[in-house]
Design a protein around this motif. Structure first.
Motif, PDB file in Angstrom:
ATOM      1  N   PHE A   1      -6.196  10.215   2.934  1.00 50.88           N
ATOM      2  CA  PHE A   1      -6.296   9.519   1.653  1.00 50.88           C
ATOM      3  C   PHE A   1      -5.822   8.082   1.783  1.00 50.88           C
ATOM      4  O   PHE A   1      -5.231   7.681   2.794  1.00 50.88           O
ATOM      5  N   LEU A   2      -6.069   7.303   0.719  1.00 52.29           N
ATOM      6  CA  LEU A   2      -5.556   5.940   0.608  1.00 52.29           C
ATOM      7  C   LEU A   2      -4.419   5.913  -0.401  1.00 52.29           C
ATOM      8  O   LEU A   2      -4.440   6.627  -1.407  1.00 52.29           O
ATOM      9  N   GLY A   3      -3.434   5.072  -0.136  1.00 53.45           N
ATOM     10  CA  GLY A   3      -2.356   4.827  -1.080  1.00 53.45           C
ATOM     11  C   GLY A   3      -2.210   3.346  -1.332  1.00 53.45           C
ATOM     12  O   GLY A   3      -2.693   2.511  -0.548  1.00 53.45           O
ATOM     13  N   PHE A   4      -1.543   2.984  -2.443  1.00 51.90           N
ATOM     14  CA  PHE A   4      -1.360   1.587  -2.839  1.00 51.90           C
ATOM     15  C   PHE A   4       0.121   1.283  -3.043  1.00 51.90           C
ATOM     16  O   PHE A   4       0.913   2.177  -3.332  1.00 51.90           O
ATOM     17  N   ASP A   5       0.450   0.023  -2.970  1.00 50.44           N
ATOM     18  CA  ASP A   5       1.730  -0.452  -3.497  1.00 50.44           C
ATOM     19  C   ASP A   5       1.493  -0.800  -4.961  1.00 50.44           C
ATOM     20  O   ASP A   5       0.992  -1.872  -5.286  1.00 50.44           O
ATOM     21  N   ILE A   6       1.842   0.116  -5.855  1.00 47.35           N
ATOM     22  CA  ILE A   6       1.623  -0.150  -7.282  1.00 47.35           C
ATOM     23  C   ILE A   6       2.892  -0.651  -7.961  1.00 47.35           C
ATOM     24  O   ILE A   6       2.864  -1.024  -9.134  1.00 47.35           O
ATOM     25  N   GLY A   7       4.010  -0.662  -7.222  1.00 43.52           N
ATOM     26  CA  GLY A   7       5.280  -0.998  -7.846  1.00 43.52           C
ATOM     27  C   GLY A   7       5.671  -2.456  -7.778  1.00 43.52           C
ATOM     28  O   GLY A   7       6.453  -2.935  -8.607  1.00 43.52           O
ATOM     29  N   SER A   8       5.142  -3.198  -6.799  1.00 42.24           N
ATOM     30  CA  SER A   8       5.528  -4.605  -6.648  1.00 42.24           C
ATOM     31  C   SER A   8       4.831  -5.477  -7.689  1.00 42.24           C
ATOM     32  O   SER A   8       3.725  -5.169  -8.151  1.00 42.24           O
TER      33      SER A   8
ATOM     34  N   PHE B   1      -3.296  -3.429  -7.982  1.00 46.32           N
ATOM     35  CA  PHE B   1      -3.200  -1.972  -7.836  1.00 46.32           C
ATOM     36  C   PHE B   1      -2.384  -1.322  -8.951  1.00 46.32           C
ATOM     37  O   PHE B   1      -2.455  -0.106  -9.143  1.00 46.32           O
ATOM     38  N   ALA B   2      -1.620  -2.119  -9.678  1.00 41.33           N
ATOM     39  CA  ALA B   2      -0.869  -1.582 -10.815  1.00 41.33           C
ATOM     40  C   ALA B   2      -1.780  -1.277 -11.999  1.00 41.33           C
ATOM     41  O   ALA B   2      -1.359  -0.608 -12.950  1.00 41.33           O
ATOM     42  N   ASP B   3      -3.031  -1.746 -11.941  1.00 40.03           N
ATOM     43  CA  ASP B   3      -4.000  -1.544 -13.012  1.00 40.03           C
ATOM     44  C   ASP B   3      -4.868  -0.330 -12.677  1.00 40.03           C
ATOM     45  O   ASP B   3      -5.557  -0.306 -11.647  1.00 40.03           O
TER      46      ASP B   3
END
Length: 528
Positions: free
Chosen positions: A275-282, A296-298
């Motif tokens: 799978f793919l993951g994102f940095d959604i927290g920064s 990626f937060a959106d």
């Protein structure tokens, strides 16, 4: 030096390297990260160490839980928050010392340390105590019916050996050479460490005093593990006879190897989803240029990227049929899976571009994808295909291809990589393990492998409810409810469930292990 030439030279070198007489040589694409059994919850590391160390329980080749160092266990009726284990009385460590409850208590407490990669398995544990030399009790935060499934992951070390060699604590830098257990080992398992040269070779010898020898084949006298990153070199080494067993078989070579006289290929589905993951927290990921924002937060951006992935192309062209497109990051045999959840979204690049525009990125943006090049079957090729797919909707991706060792270090950081490829299995065969490791906020007990920055109190609370619910029907309903929530939030983008193939000299018959942890103690000596 061109990659093809380098691979050929490495293959030739492997033929010329000396090996112990009658040695069985096992090769795969990457090395173990450490010999410390409580540091890295990572496939190649665990696969090597299971030959040296053992746990209270183990999974057989089909994934069924079996007793190992424990002969029995029970949840106390009078206090369902307590598990009691009876231990074997005929077990010795490889240095000759006797195994006892002291070693289990020590190992579990060590594996609960903040620097342990296995602390998620023990997140529900409050205390562990010794009743006598062969009995322990583990108290959890309320009833924890799924706890027994976690016990197969916690290797048991000798308390006396660790104290004698200054290995009681896991260093903050887990791979530090200051940790004696990083390059030394003393377990109860079927093989003992002889020597280790990281990235080159690890040599094990049969434990002639192995407590379980009467019940396993244990036909290998010397087991040599050789990491060979280059796919062509791995195949060349097998064809030349320099190795006996190849674990990470390049997909493009499967037809040739299946037709090769003197070789056997076994295949099956692995307990692993890519799978793919994102940095959604920064607020603004370091390698992403999107007008000072974090795209990626959106959720609209994550949805756009999800439907920009042509999973049929990944299966047919990139993986050559050796993968199953997925819509959830657990394979079909894990509790919590359903066909509905595992149905991938339709490929819709036009709709993806509209979602990007709605999110404020009509011209797209640029980002960086971090991809391990020596861990997963065709992992780097998958990443290259994704770069092209995202480019078609205006997301310009720079690919950083790196070793699994470097990728693991990056994923352990907060924040993690901007965009990353990863794979995960559920060794407990239950969704709670995936929730706890990948979705729970990083709180020192859970979320050790959550590199996304995702932290949601409702999700954390549901994971807590699941871990303590003893009614199976209610627990399964909670799992289904949480998967529906997480699937909608798209914190990770499932790509495919990975298929496995092993190739070996036809003197051996080693079926695919669903967890990709081949058990060499079960391998018989070849007929003379």
């Amino acid at each position: 030096m061109p990659r093809r030439l380098a691979a050929l030279l490495l293959g030739l070198l492997l033929v010329l390297l000396p090996a112990a007489a009658e040695a069985f040589v096992w090769a795969r694409s990457s090395d173990a990260l450490t010999l410390d059994p409580h540091v890295a919850n990572e496939g190649p590391t665990v696969a090597l160490l299971q030959n040296i160390y053992e746990a209270l329980t183990e999974r057989d080749r089909a994934g069924r839980l079996q007793p190992l160092l424990a002969v029995s266990w029970r949840m106390l009726l009078e206090d369902p928050a307590v598990w009691e284990f009876k231990l074997r009385d005929d077990v010795f460590f490889q240095d000759g010392s006797r195994f006892s409850a002291d070693d289990v208590v020590f190992s579990y407490r060590r594996a609960m340390a903040p620097s342990s990669g296995f602390r998620d398995y023990l997140a529900s544990v409050v205390s562990i105590e010794k009743l006598d030399d062969l009995t322990i009790r583990i108290r959890t935060r309320g009833p924890s019916p799924g706890f027994i499934d976690n016990t197969q992951a916690i290797a048991i070390m000798s308390k006396a050996w660790a104290e004698r060699n200054g290995a009681v604590l896991i260093p903050g830098d887990a791979a530090s050479e200051a940790n004696f257990a990083h390059e030394h080992a003393n377990g109860t398992g079927p093989f003992a460490l002889v020597s280790r040269q990281p990235q080159i070779m690890t040599e094990l010898r049969r434990n002639e005093n192995y407590w379980n020898r009467r019940h396993v084949a244990l036909g290998i006298g010397t087991l040599i593990y050789r990491p060979i990153p280059q796919p062509g070199a791995r195949v060349a080494a097998l064809l030349s006879g320099a190795i006996d067993f190849l674990q990470d078989v390049p997909i493009q070579d499967l037809p040739r190897l299946r037709a090769q006289p003197g070789l056997t290929v076994t295949s099956g589905v692995e307990n692993r989803t890519i799978f793919l993951g994102f940095d959604i927290g920064s607020s603004a990921p370091r390698g992403t240029r999107a007008g000072g924002r974090n795209p990626f937060a959106d959720l609209r951006v994550r949805r756009a990227m999800n439907i920009a992935i042509d999973r049929d192309h990944l299966q047919r062209v990139v993986m050559r049929g050796e993968a199953l497109p997925s819509g959830i990051i657990i394979p079909p045999f894990v509790n919590g899976w359903s066909r509905e959840l595992d149905t991938p979204p339709p490929f819709a690049p036009g709709q993806a571009r509209q979602l990007l525009a709605e999110a404020g990125y009509p011209q797209g943006f640029s980002t960086t994808l971090y991809c391990p090049n020596d861990r997963y079957v065709y992992g780097e090729e998958t990443c290259r295909a994704l770069v092209s797919m995202f480019g078609r909707i205006g997301i310009r991706v720079t690919l950083v291809s790196q070793s699994q060792a470097a990728q693991s270090k990056a994923l352990a950081q907060t924040p993690g990589p901007d965009l990353f490829l990863a794979g995960w299995g559920a060794p407990t065969y239950d969704s709670e393990h995936v929730f706890s490791s990948l979705y729970h906020s990083r709180d020192g007990r859970r979320g050790a492998y959550n590199a996304t920055g995702y932290a949601d109190p409702r999700t954390d609370a549901l994971i807590g409810e699941i871990s303590s619910e003893i009614d199976h029907g209610r627990r399964d309903a909670l799992i289904a409810r949480l998967w529906q929530k997480l699937r909608g939030e798209q914190i990770y983008l499932p790509l495919y469930h990975q298929m496995l193939s092993y190739a070996m000299k036809d003197a051996y018959d080693i079926p695919v292990d669903v967890s990709n942890m081949p058990k060499f103690k079960l391998v018989a000596a070849p007929a003379r």
